[in-house]
Structures are given as structure tokens and as C-alpha cells.
Motif scaffolding. Structure first.
Motif, PDB file in Angstrom:
ATOM      1  N   PRO A 154       0.800  -1.227   0.000  1.00  0.00           N
ATOM      2  CA  PRO A 154       0.000   0.000   0.000  1.00  0.00           C
ATOM      3  C   PRO A 154       0.836   1.281   0.000  1.00  0.00           C
ATOM      4  CG  PRO A 154       0.005  -0.947   2.192  1.00  0.00           C
ATOM      5  CD  PRO A 154       0.737  -1.918   1.303  1.00  0.00           C
ATOM      6  N   ALA A 212      -2.683   2.586  -1.598  1.00  0.00           N
ATOM      7  CA  ALA A 212      -3.475   2.738  -0.379  1.00  0.00           C
ATOM      8  C   ALA A 212      -4.678   3.644  -0.616  1.00  0.00           C
ATOM      9  CB  ALA A 212      -2.605   3.295   0.743  1.00  0.00           C
ATOM     10  N   TRP A 253      -4.721  -5.033   4.386  1.00  0.00           N
ATOM     11  CA  TRP A 253      -3.337  -4.925   3.911  1.00  0.00           C
ATOM     12  C   TRP A 253      -2.468  -5.770   4.816  1.00  0.00           C
ATOM     13  CZ3 TRP A 253       0.951  -2.439   6.376  1.00  0.00           C
ATOM     14  CH2 TRP A 253       0.658  -1.888   7.626  1.00  0.00           C
ATOM     15  N   ARG A 259       6.421  -4.540   5.887  1.00  0.00           N
ATOM     16  CA  ARG A 259       6.145  -3.190   5.398  1.00  0.00           C
ATOM     17  C   ARG A 259       6.776  -2.149   6.313  1.00  0.00           C
ATOM     18  NH1 ARG A 259       5.435  -5.415   1.697  1.00  0.00           N
ATOM     19  NH2 ARG A 259       6.972  -3.864   1.086  1.00  0.00           N
ATOM     20  N   SER A 311       4.397   2.949   5.429  1.00  0.00           N
ATOM     21  CA  SER A 311       3.255   2.217   4.871  1.00  0.00           C
ATOM     22  C   SER A 311       2.203   1.976   5.946  1.00  0.00           C
ATOM     23  CB  SER A 311       3.706   0.876   4.277  1.00  0.00           C
ATOM     24  OG  SER A 311       4.506   1.078   3.136  1.00  0.00           O
ATOM     25  N   ARG A 340       0.347   5.205   6.692  1.00  0.00           N
ATOM     26  CA  ARG A 340      -0.544   5.551   5.583  1.00  0.00           C
ATOM     27  C   ARG A 340      -1.805   4.690   5.616  1.00  0.00           C
ATOM     28  NH1 ARG A 340       2.698   4.070   1.870  1.00  0.00           N
ATOM     29  NH2 ARG A 340       3.853   6.017   1.787  1.00  0.00           N
ATOM     30  N   ALA A 341      -1.617   3.395   5.786  1.00  0.00           N
ATOM     31  CA  ALA A 341      -2.757   2.480   5.818  1.00  0.00           C
ATOM     32  C   ALA A 341      -3.684   2.796   6.991  1.00  0.00           C
ATOM     33  CB  ALA A 341      -2.260   1.043   5.900  1.00  0.00           C
ATOM     34  N   GLU A 342      -3.093   3.134   8.138  1.00  0.00           N
ATOM     35  CA  GLU A 342      -3.899   3.450   9.318  1.00  0.00           C
ATOM     36  C   GLU A 342      -4.710   4.718   9.106  1.00  0.00           C
ATOM     37  OE1 GLU A 342      -3.318   4.345  14.107  1.00  0.00           O
ATOM     38  OE2 GLU A 342      -1.646   3.551  12.917  1.00  0.00           O
ATOM     39  N   LEU A 372      -7.482   1.330   6.577  1.00  0.00           N
ATOM     40  CA  LEU A 372      -7.334  -0.041   6.099  1.00  0.00           C
ATOM     41  C   LEU A 372      -7.086  -0.973   7.285  1.00  0.00           C
ATOM     42  CD1 LEU A 372      -5.053   0.541   2.965  1.00  0.00           C
ATOM     43  CD2 LEU A 372      -7.516   0.883   3.222  1.00  0.00           C
ATOM     44  N   ALA A 401      -5.276  -4.024   9.061  1.00  0.00           N
ATOM     45  CA  ALA A 401      -4.017  -4.766   8.982  1.00  0.00           C
ATOM     46  C   ALA A 401      -4.238  -6.243   9.287  1.00  0.00           C
ATOM     47  CB  ALA A 401      -3.001  -4.184   9.955  1.00  0.00           C
TER      48      ALA A 401
END
Length: 279
Positions: free
Chosen positions: A11, A16, A31, A36, A40, A43-45, A49, A51
Motif C-alpha cells: 500500500p 493505499a 493490507w 512493510r 506504509s 498511511r494504511a492506518e 485499512l 491490517a
């Protein structure tokens, strides 16, 4: 399937953000945190998204997988997915040439519905609305269209052949990204002789000229680590078509001079041009 579970591989800023848009029409977007970077993860948090600890869990839970990664990693990533026995829909949305897209579809095998994708535009954040071009079996592209319906990611189906979306992406990138390189060279040359402002003034009297946007050179430099490999992919396609690839190979080589300023948002025009002028 009305509410699929979506998994996004690697992501990055584009992957992402695209995956986060899919969340509007998905049960959840996953993701894999394994291996990672903290960037990353952050960004995902921020994008909401979910985990999961391993690639196997992501693939076991996902109906749709989105692959958006640096071009060089695309086949290795698909090979990992194939090795884990994934049998859902695989959106191959990397900036790779059409032959590689076909190879990835073959590698994943007949039990995987592969959609070839190409994103044109900036990541879908802060009001940006990129277009995701699609090609592949009609039933599969329809599922991707439904996934992004009503979101900031617009979709357009080009046809039923894997490779068409990749070809369009790289055809556009060949001009758009190589043109940015030519702007840097032109302004750099003019600056050496003290006429750079005059060059910019000339360009500003014309419409839609990249030469009238010298401030974009610093952004080009910060993105060079991604753009160079894309132009090498496009050069391979030109060669396969019997067209000369040298200009894009040269543009990629020029971009490599900026490899040490990856994603540097504080880079100035002067800094970028100074780095370009180094042997």
C-alpha cells in the motif's frame, strides 16, 4: 458479490488511496503488515485499512486483490500470490508493459480472474479523481467497476484483452513523463546561458506548455525513482513494436540522476537543476 473483501498489496501512496476508495463498496479492505515500512503502516492506518499479519491471511480472506507496486516487483508479487493458492479476482494495476501483464495472468493461472488496470492521474485524495482504465473478461471488469462506483476513482473499460490497459497507461506515460524530463533539460540549458526566464516567458504565451511550469521540475525529481522504471517499461513496448526506444531509455537514465532525492517534498527548482547538471 455485492460486498467483497478487498486486499491491497504494497500500500504505497497510490495503492493505499485507491484501496481506501474501494472501501465504500467493500465489506473490508485489508493490507499485510508483514515486512512493510512504518510509512506504509501509518498511511494504511490514516486511510482506515485493516491490517493482517501475513500474506496468507490476506489472500484467504480476500475476494479481490489489488496489486499496485513499483514495476520491477510486479511479477515477483504475483508469483507469491500464486504460490499461496489465491483463486479470486486479481487487479494488476501496475505501470508495466502489456507483455508482462499477460505473463502475470498466465502465471496466476485459470482459477484467477485477472483484470489489467492502468491508473492515469494523481492518487484519489484532496479532491483528485484519477481514472482506472480496465481490460479483461467482461464479467471481471464489471466487478471492478462496481467496486469503485460512486468513488473518486473513475473507471473505464477498454476491452476484453489483458494488456490493453497497460498499453494505454504506458503510451500516456511515454509522452507525459518524458515531456517533464525535456522541460528540465530545456530550462537547465537556458539557465546555463542566463536566458531561462526568457524561455519561460516564451512558453507562458503558449497554451498547455510544460515549459511554462518550471516549478514542476522539483516534483519530477522527487518522483524520478518511480518514473524511470515506467519509462523503461514503455521503451520495451516501443522496441517490440519496431519503434525506436532510445529516447525513453535516455529519459530514464536522466531521471536516475535524481534517485537520491526520493519523495523529497522540500526540494527546490535550483536544487533539482543542480543535481541534474552533475555528471
Amino acid at each position: 458479490m455485492d460486498q467483497p473483501t478487498v486486499g491491497v498489496l504494497h500500500p504505497g501512496s497510490m495503492g493505499a488511496a485507491v484501496a481506501a476508495c474501494a472501501a465504500a463498496n467493500a465489506m473490508s479492505v485489508l493490507w499485510c503488515a508483514e515486512g512493510r515500512s512504518p510509512a506504509s503502516a501509518g498511511r494504511a492506518e490514516r486511510l482506515g485499512l485493516e491490517a493482517v499479519p501475513t500474506l496468507q491471511e490476506l489472500l484467504d480472506r480476500s475476494d479481490v486483490v489489488i496489486s499496485l507496486c513499483p514495476p520491477a516487483a510486479a511479477e515477483d508479487l504475483a508469483r507469491d500470490v500464486a504460490a499461496h493458492g489465491f483463486t479470486g479476482l486479481y487487479l494488476e494495476a501496475n505501470a508495466i508493459n502489456a507483455d508482462r501483464a499477460v505473463r502475470i495472468a498466465d502465471l496466476l493461472g485459470p482459477k484467477v480472474a485477472v483484470v489489467d488496470g492502468g491508473v492515469v492521474g494523481s492518487p484519489p485524495v484532496n479532491g483528485k479523481t484519477p481514472t482506472l482504465y480496465l481490460s479483461g473478461a467482461a464479467s471481471a471488469t464489471a466487478r471492478v467497476e462496481a467496486l469503485f462506483a460512486g468513488t473518486a476513482v473513475r473507471t473505464k473499460v477498454l476491452g476484453t484483452e489483458v494488456g490493453q490497459a497497460s498499453a494505454l497507461k504506458l503510451a500516456y506515460a511515454s509522452f507525459q513523463k518524458a515531456s517533464r524530463v525535456l522541460v528540465a533539460l530545456a530550462i537547465g540549458l537556458a539557465r546555463e546561458h542566463g536566458v531561462d526566464q526568457e524561455l519561460i516567458d516564451i512558453a507562458s504565451r503558449r497554451t498547455d506548455s510544460y515549459l511554462s511550469e518550471p516549478e514542476y521540475i522539483a516534483k519530477t525529481a522527487a518522483r524520478a525513482w518511480r518514473w524511470g522504471p515506467e519509462l523503461e517499461e514503455a521503451a520495451d513496448m516501443l522496441e517490440a513494436a519496431g519503434l525506436p526506444p532510445e529516447m525513453l531509455h535516455a529519459a530514464a537514465s536522466t531521471l536516475a540522476r535524481w534517485d537520491d532525492v526520493k519523495d523529497d517534498g522540500k526540494l527546490t527548482l535550483t536544487d533539482a537543476l543542480d543535481r541534474l547538471a552533475r555528471p
